[in-house]
Design a protein around this motif. Structure first.
Motif, short mmCIF file in Angstrom:
data_model
loop_
_atom_site.label_atom_id
_atom_site.label_comp_id
_atom_site.label_asym_id
_atom_site.label_seq_id
_atom_site.Cartn_x
_atom_site.Cartn_y
_atom_site.Cartn_z
N LEU A 118 0.83 -1.21 0.00
CA LEU A 118 0.00 0.00 0.00
C LEU A 118 0.86 1.26 0.00
CD1 LEU A 118 -2.83 1.27 0.21
CD2 LEU A 118 -2.63 1.07 2.70
N LEU A 119 1.91 1.26 0.83
CA LEU A 119 2.78 2.42 0.89
C LEU A 119 3.53 2.63 -0.42
CD1 LEU A 119 4.24 2.08 4.51
CD2 LEU A 119 2.57 3.75 3.69
N VAL A 120 3.99 1.55 -1.04
CA VAL A 120 4.72 1.67 -2.31
C VAL A 120 3.80 2.20 -3.41
CG1 VAL A 120 5.86 0.37 -4.13
CG2 VAL A 120 6.45 -0.06 -1.74
N LEU A 121 2.58 1.66 -3.48
CA LEU A 121 1.64 2.14 -4.50
C LEU A 121 1.31 3.61 -4.30
CD1 LEU A 121 -0.84 -0.88 -4.69
CD2 LEU A 121 0.84 -0.19 -6.41
N LEU A 122 1.12 4.02 -3.06
CA LEU A 122 0.83 5.43 -2.79
C LEU A 122 2.03 6.32 -3.11
CD1 LEU A 122 -1.18 5.20 0.57
CD2 LEU A 122 -2.05 5.90 -1.67
N SER A 123 3.24 5.80 -2.87
CA SER A 123 4.43 6.60 -3.17
C SER A 123 4.60 6.80 -4.67
CB SER A 123 5.68 5.94 -2.57
OG SER A 123 5.97 4.72 -3.23
N TRP A 125 2.12 7.07 -6.73
CA TRP A 125 1.06 8.01 -7.11
C TRP A 125 1.31 9.41 -6.54
CZ3 TRP A 125 -4.33 8.19 -4.51
CH2 TRP A 125 -5.15 9.12 -5.15
N LEU A 126 1.70 9.47 -5.25
CA LEU A 126 1.79 10.75 -4.55
C LEU A 126 3.22 11.21 -4.28
CD1 LEU A 126 -1.00 10.07 -1.89
CD2 LEU A 126 -1.23 11.39 -4.02
N GLY A 127 4.19 10.35 -4.53
CA GLY A 127 5.57 10.68 -4.20
C GLY A 127 5.92 10.23 -2.79
N ILE A 128 7.21 10.27 -2.48
CA ILE A 128 7.66 9.80 -1.17
C ILE A 128 7.56 10.93 -0.14
CG2 ILE A 128 9.19 8.09 -2.19
CD1 ILE A 128 11.52 9.96 -1.64
N GLY A 129 7.58 10.53 1.13
CA GLY A 129 7.54 11.52 2.19
C GLY A 129 6.52 11.18 3.27
N ALA A 130 6.49 12.03 4.29
CA ALA A 130 5.65 11.79 5.46
C ALA A 130 4.16 11.85 5.11
CB ALA A 130 5.98 12.79 6.56
N THR A 131 3.77 12.73 4.19
CA THR A 131 2.35 12.85 3.84
C THR A 131 1.83 11.57 3.23
OG1 THR A 131 2.60 15.24 3.45
CG2 THR A 131 0.67 14.16 2.50
N THR A 132 2.61 10.97 2.34
CA THR A 132 2.21 9.71 1.73
C THR A 132 2.10 8.61 2.78
OG1 THR A 132 3.29 10.33 -0.33
CG2 THR A 132 2.81 7.99 -0.01
N ALA A 133 3.08 8.57 3.69
CA ALA A 133 3.03 7.58 4.77
C ALA A 133 1.80 7.77 5.63
CB ALA A 133 4.29 7.67 5.62
N LEU A 134 1.45 9.02 5.90
CA LEU A 134 0.28 9.32 6.73
C LEU A 134 -1.00 8.82 6.07
CD1 LEU A 134 -0.51 10.76 9.37
CD2 LEU A 134 -0.77 12.85 8.04
N ILE A 135 -1.14 9.06 4.77
CA ILE A 135 -2.33 8.60 4.06
C ILE A 135 -2.42 7.07 4.10
CG2 ILE A 135 -3.44 8.48 1.79
CD1 ILE A 135 -2.23 11.25 1.22
N GLY A 136 -1.29 6.40 3.87
CA GLY A 136 -1.29 4.95 3.91
C GLY A 136 -1.63 4.40 5.29
N LEU A 137 -1.10 5.02 6.33
CA LEU A 137 -1.38 4.56 7.69
C LEU A 137 -2.84 4.77 8.07
CD1 LEU A 137 1.82 5.82 9.54
CD2 LEU A 137 1.20 3.46 9.07
N VAL A 138 -3.41 5.90 7.66
CA VAL A 138 -4.83 6.15 7.94
C VAL A 138 -5.70 5.09 7.25
CG1 VAL A 138 -6.75 7.74 7.53
CG2 VAL A 138 -4.57 8.60 8.38
N ALA A 139 -5.39 4.81 5.98
CA ALA A 139 -6.16 3.79 5.26
C ALA A 139 -6.03 2.43 5.92
CB ALA A 139 -5.69 3.72 3.80
N TYR A 140 -4.86 2.15 6.49
CA TYR A 140 -4.62 0.85 7.10
C TYR A 140 -5.27 0.72 8.48
CZ TYR A 140 -2.05 -3.50 7.83
OH TYR A 140 -1.73 -4.81 8.03
N ALA A 141 -5.39 1.83 9.22
CA ALA A 141 -5.84 1.75 10.61
C ALA A 141 -7.28 2.18 10.82
CB ALA A 141 -4.92 2.60 11.49
N VAL A 142 -7.98 2.59 9.77
CA VAL A 142 -9.31 3.16 9.97
C VAL A 142 -10.36 2.10 10.30
CG1 VAL A 142 -10.13 3.01 7.57
CG2 VAL A 142 -10.87 4.91 9.03
N LEU A 143 -10.16 0.85 9.86
CA LEU A 143 -11.20 -0.18 10.01
C LEU A 143 -11.58 -0.45 11.46
CD1 LEU A 143 -13.09 -2.32 8.82
CD2 LEU A 143 -11.16 -3.91 8.85
N PRO A 144 -10.62 -0.70 12.37
CA PRO A 144 -11.03 -1.04 13.75
C PRO A 144 -11.89 0.03 14.41
CG PRO A 144 -8.69 -1.49 13.44
CD PRO A 144 -9.15 -0.72 12.24
N VAL A 145 -11.54 1.30 14.19
CA VAL A 145 -12.29 2.38 14.83
C VAL A 145 -13.67 2.52 14.19
CG1 VAL A 145 -12.27 4.81 15.48
CG2 VAL A 145 -10.13 3.55 15.35
#
Length: 260
Positions: A118-123, A125-145
């Motif tokens: 997921l992080l590689v695909l987003l990078s 599309w969006l490039g590398i950096g903290a913003t891309t990591a943040l989007i990937g982490l949100v997508a990964y962690a949103v389900l339990p909440v």
């Protein structure tokens, strides 16, 4: 002088039972984490570190990558709570309840996708950096909440909701004063799960130049430096367990009285 005036009321000086239970349930983990961190520190100090290990385990560098990791995790958790709790509330309203299965399935796609993929695909599309990591982490962690918010609100006794409406409370007041307080334990259980997921997956953010403790682990593996690898792993595990412990404390503090 009567016995009532001669003997002070001991209950005035005793801590509330809720605080005693809180201390009893949550006092072990900080001691275990402190012992693990101290043992790791003493072990590293006893070694003769080479230049690479010395630079990687420099206190300033450790503080920097730990701060980066905490920052990514905190931002992820904040966004997940805002998005997932807000969406969960909307999806439990009668007009939008039919959308709940579709939203849960969409959130499940993010978690079912391998985190590194997921992080590689987003990078790409969006490039590398903290913003891309943040989007990937949100997508990964949103389900339990999201799932726990829906479940927690839906499991509130309908009779309590009807009672609130019966005394003249508006739908918003019923939500804020009845449904959400009773759903808090379930929602916070999902937040704790999301926190631990975010800490673990954030180690992969180093592959897209977002920093964090994952850099220590990757350096230790690539250059075969066990002290660096073990230090990164211990710090990551300690951070995950610390946040889970804090989540447990907050969940107990916010639990409505009378709930087990």
């Amino acid at each position: 002088m009567s016995a009532a005036t001669a003997v002070p009321d001991q209950s005035v000086f005793a801590p509330p039972s809720r605080w005693r239970g809180l201390v009893r349930r949550h006092s072990t983990m900080p001691a275990v984490l402190a012992a693990a961190l101290l043992a790791t520190y003493l072990w590293v100090r006893s070694l003769a570190l080479d230049d690479i290990e010395g630079r990687s385990l420099n206190p300033e560098h450790l503080l920097q990558v730990t701060r980066q990791h905490i920052s990514i995790t905190a931002m992820t958790t904040l966004l997940v709570v805002v998005i997932a709790v807000g969406a969960g509330i909307l999806l439990t309203r009668p007009t939008l309840r039919w959308l709940a299965p579709f939203a849960t399935a969409l959130a499940n796609i993010g978690q079912a996708t391998p985190a590194i993929g997921l992080l590689v695909l987003l990078s790409i599309w969006l490039g590398i950096g903290a913003t891309t990591a943040l989007i990937g982490l949100v997508a990964y962690a949103v389900l339990p909440v999201l799932r726990n918010t829906i479940v927690g609100i839906n499991q509130v006794d309908p009779h309590l909701i009807e009672a609130g409406r019966g005394i003249g409370m508006s739908p918003l007041a019923v939500l804020v004063r009845v449904e959400l307080p009773l759903a808090v334990p379930v929602i916070l259980a999902g937040v704790r799960t999301a926190l631990v997921l975010a800490v673990g997956v954030a180690t992969l953010a180093t592959f897209i130049n977002a920093g964090g403790l994952g850099g220590l682990i990757v350096t230790g593996i690539k250059l075969q430096r066990d002290p660096v690898l073990i230090t990164g792993a211990v710090l990551t595990g300690a951070l995950a367990l610390t946040l889970d412990w804090l989540g447990g404390v907050i969940a107990d503090l916010l639990r409505p009285r009378g709930l087990a």
